[in-house]
Enzyme design. Sequence first.
Site, PDB file in Angstrom:
ATOM      1  N   HIS A   1       4.043   7.186   3.717  1.00 34.47           N
ATOM      2  CA  HIS A   1       4.974   6.064   3.550  1.00 34.47           C
ATOM      3  C   HIS A   1       4.508   5.140   2.446  1.00 34.47           C
ATOM      4  O   HIS A   1       3.377   5.238   1.971  1.00 34.47           O
ATOM      5  CB  HIS A   1       5.171   5.292   4.870  1.00 34.47           C
ATOM      6  CG  HIS A   1       3.955   4.574   5.396  1.00 34.47           C
ATOM      7  ND1 HIS A   1       3.110   5.109   6.325  1.00 34.47           N
ATOM      8  CD2 HIS A   1       3.459   3.340   5.125  1.00 34.47           C
ATOM      9  CE1 HIS A   1       2.150   4.237   6.611  1.00 34.47           C
ATOM     10  NE2 HIS A   1       2.328   3.159   5.885  1.00 34.47           N
TER      11      HIS A   1
ATOM     12  N   HIS B   1       0.831  -1.205   0.000  1.00 28.93           N
ATOM     13  CA  HIS B   1       0.000   0.000   0.000  1.00 28.93           C
ATOM     14  C   HIS B   1       0.860   1.248   0.000  1.00 28.93           C
ATOM     15  O   HIS B   1       2.044   1.205   0.299  1.00 28.93           O
ATOM     16  CB  HIS B   1      -0.982   0.036   1.190  1.00 28.93           C
ATOM     17  CG  HIS B   1      -0.344   0.004   2.544  1.00 28.93           C
ATOM     18  ND1 HIS B   1      -0.088  -1.164   3.216  1.00 28.93           N
ATOM     19  CD2 HIS B   1       0.090   0.987   3.360  1.00 28.93           C
ATOM     20  CE1 HIS B   1       0.464  -0.894   4.386  1.00 28.93           C
ATOM     21  NE2 HIS B   1       0.599   0.415   4.498  1.00 28.93           N
TER      22      HIS B   1
ATOM     23  N   GLU C   1       7.746   1.101   4.935  1.00 24.46           N
ATOM     24  CA  GLU C   1       7.182   0.064   5.789  1.00 24.46           C
ATOM     25  C   GLU C   1       7.399  -1.277   5.097  1.00 24.46           C
ATOM     26  O   GLU C   1       7.220  -1.374   3.877  1.00 24.46           O
ATOM     27  CB  GLU C   1       5.670   0.313   5.992  1.00 24.46           C
ATOM     28  CG  GLU C   1       4.987  -0.740   6.853  1.00 24.46           C
ATOM     29  CD  GLU C   1       3.490  -0.481   7.054  1.00 24.46           C
ATOM     30  OE1 GLU C   1       2.889   0.332   6.325  1.00 24.46           O
ATOM     31  OE2 GLU C   1       2.916  -1.098   7.973  1.00 24.46           O
TER      32      GLU C   1
HETATM   33 CO    CO Z   1       1.130   1.394   6.256  1.00 23.02          CO
END
Ligand code: CO
Length: 135
Positions: A79, A7, A130
């Site tokens: 992020h 994502h 991430e």
């Molecule tokens: Co995230």
Amino acid sequence: MLEKVNHIAIAVPDLDAAVATYSDTLGAPVSQKQALPEHGVTVVFVELANTKVELLEPLGEASPIKAFLDKNPSGGMHHICYEVADIATARDRLKAAGARVLGDGEPKIGAHGRPVLFLHPKDFNGTLVELEEVR
Ligand code: CO
């Protein structure tokens, strides 16, 4: 080591308004809100065919996205999350290469019930990264 983009996350000052923008204006399917107190955020996911967009709103006074929103009051890209097969192996390899892992370096459980880690943006061209273990 990196597999798919899981994502892309956008920090938002008002999650309800952002949900309305994505669902009504952009016509995208948006998940139910999920509070993640351990991460200091409330999230929803915009579910697209090839990836997801995570909308993040601060949760609590110590939210890690509060300072980001102070600098970017209308919100902004926060992020990018990449999938890895084995997060401990990925972490050890990154640390050996000199990359900084945020927090205590131990994976926490993320929004999908899978282990996640964050990497220092200064080590990755100004982008907070991430990692999420997908299996
Ligand atoms: Co995230």
